[in-house]
Design an enzyme around this catalytic site. Structure first.
Site, PDB file in Angstrom:
ATOM      1  CG  ASP A 161      -2.927  18.797  34.728  1.00  0.00           C
ATOM      2  OD1 ASP A 161      -3.505  18.168  33.807  1.00  0.00           O
ATOM      3  OD2 ASP A 161      -3.355  18.862  35.889  1.00  0.00           O
ATOM      4  CG  HIS A 215      -5.132  22.957  33.991  1.00  0.00           C
ATOM      5  ND1 HIS A 215      -5.873  22.241  34.908  1.00  0.00           N
ATOM      6  CD2 HIS A 215      -3.882  23.037  34.516  1.00  0.00           C
ATOM      7  CE1 HIS A 215      -5.109  21.909  35.923  1.00  0.00           C
ATOM      8  NE2 HIS A 215      -3.898  22.382  35.722  1.00  0.00           N
ATOM      9  CG  HIS A 274       2.299  18.428  36.219  1.00  0.00           C
ATOM     10  ND1 HIS A 274       2.114  17.353  37.063  1.00  0.00           N
ATOM     11  CD2 HIS A 274       1.414  19.383  36.606  1.00  0.00           C
ATOM     12  CE1 HIS A 274       1.159  17.638  37.930  1.00  0.00           C
ATOM     13  NE2 HIS A 274       0.713  18.852  37.677  1.00  0.00           N
TER      14      HIS A 274
END
Length: 238
Positions: free
Chosen positions: A50, A101, A196
């Protein structure tokens, strides 16, 4: 007035509120629309990243994944895509799946339907300009926060699936690599792993701990016989 009836109603309202709060954040909850939170294959693991693209970490991750012949899925933030369009394009060019996202990484539970639409559409536009091709069928809500308004919007958009996770590395802040390695020890076949490669607060966040933890686990997962799947392969199975 019956005090017991009042207490019962209050208790029911409290319980309903608790259920809704849980459903708005729990990765496996399905109350606010269907979510994908596992690969559905006990021999396959899905790595998801992400908050990118991030020039201080994403290129290292791409090289690491390529060395191990592993494909993953990247949920990109629209404003980061606009800042680093060539890096977003490289993620796709190397065969990884790309997901929406949102544009600025807000908490969607606190936004109106109009604002949520704008967040998703602006990210779509950034991805289309940087990468081209069809609109991604995958989205992940920032922080995993979602509510009934998001489910309705996704149904209206028609072809988008909400993707959550079954295990996370809690790697969103700079930290030593050892805790991240230990958290990933629980990963097994069937898991969607949340990692991440970026930081939603800044354009170039420190993610050296994530890269180092993956460098530790990738060869071990492969030695254990696990296969790696990206979200596009889920679609083929569905």
């Amino acid at each position: 007035m019956n005090p017991y009836a009042t207490l019962s109603a209050a208790g029911a309202a409290f319980a309903a509120g608790g259920i809704c709060a849980w459903a708005g954040v729990a990765p496996s909850a399905q109350l606010f629309g269907p979510t994908i939170c596992a690969t559905g294959d006990s021999g396959a693991i899905a790595l998801t990243f992400d908050d990118g693209p991030n020039p201080t970490a994403t290129p290292m991750l791409l090289d690491l994944l390529e060395r191990h012949k592993v494909h993953a899925s990247f949920f990109l933030i629209g404003r980061h895509v606009r800042a680093f369009p060539s890096l977003a394009k490289e993620i796709a060019a190397r065969g990884h799946a790309v997901g929406n996202h949102t544009d600025t990484h807000p908490r969607l539970t606190f936004l109106s339907p109009v604002r949520i639409e704008q967040e998703l559409s602006r990210c779509d536009e950034a991805l289309e300009k940087a990468i081209g091709g069809e609109r991604t069928p995958w989205m992940r809500p920032p922080f995993g926060f979602r509510g009934p308004q998001l489910a309705r919007i996704l149904r209206r958009r028609g072809d988008e699936a909400m993707v959550m996770w079954s295990i996370w590395a809690r790697d969103w802040r700079p930290q030593p690599v050892e805790p991240v390695i230990n958290r990933l020890r629980r990963a097994q076949g069937g898991d969607i792993v949340l990692l991440h490669d970026g930081d939603h607060r800044v354009l170039e966040g420190d993610r050296r701990h994530t890269v180092a933890a993956l460098a530790h686990w990738l060869p071990r997962w492969k030695d254990a016989g696990l296969r790696f799947v990206k979200l596009d392969e889920f679609k083929k199975k569905g």
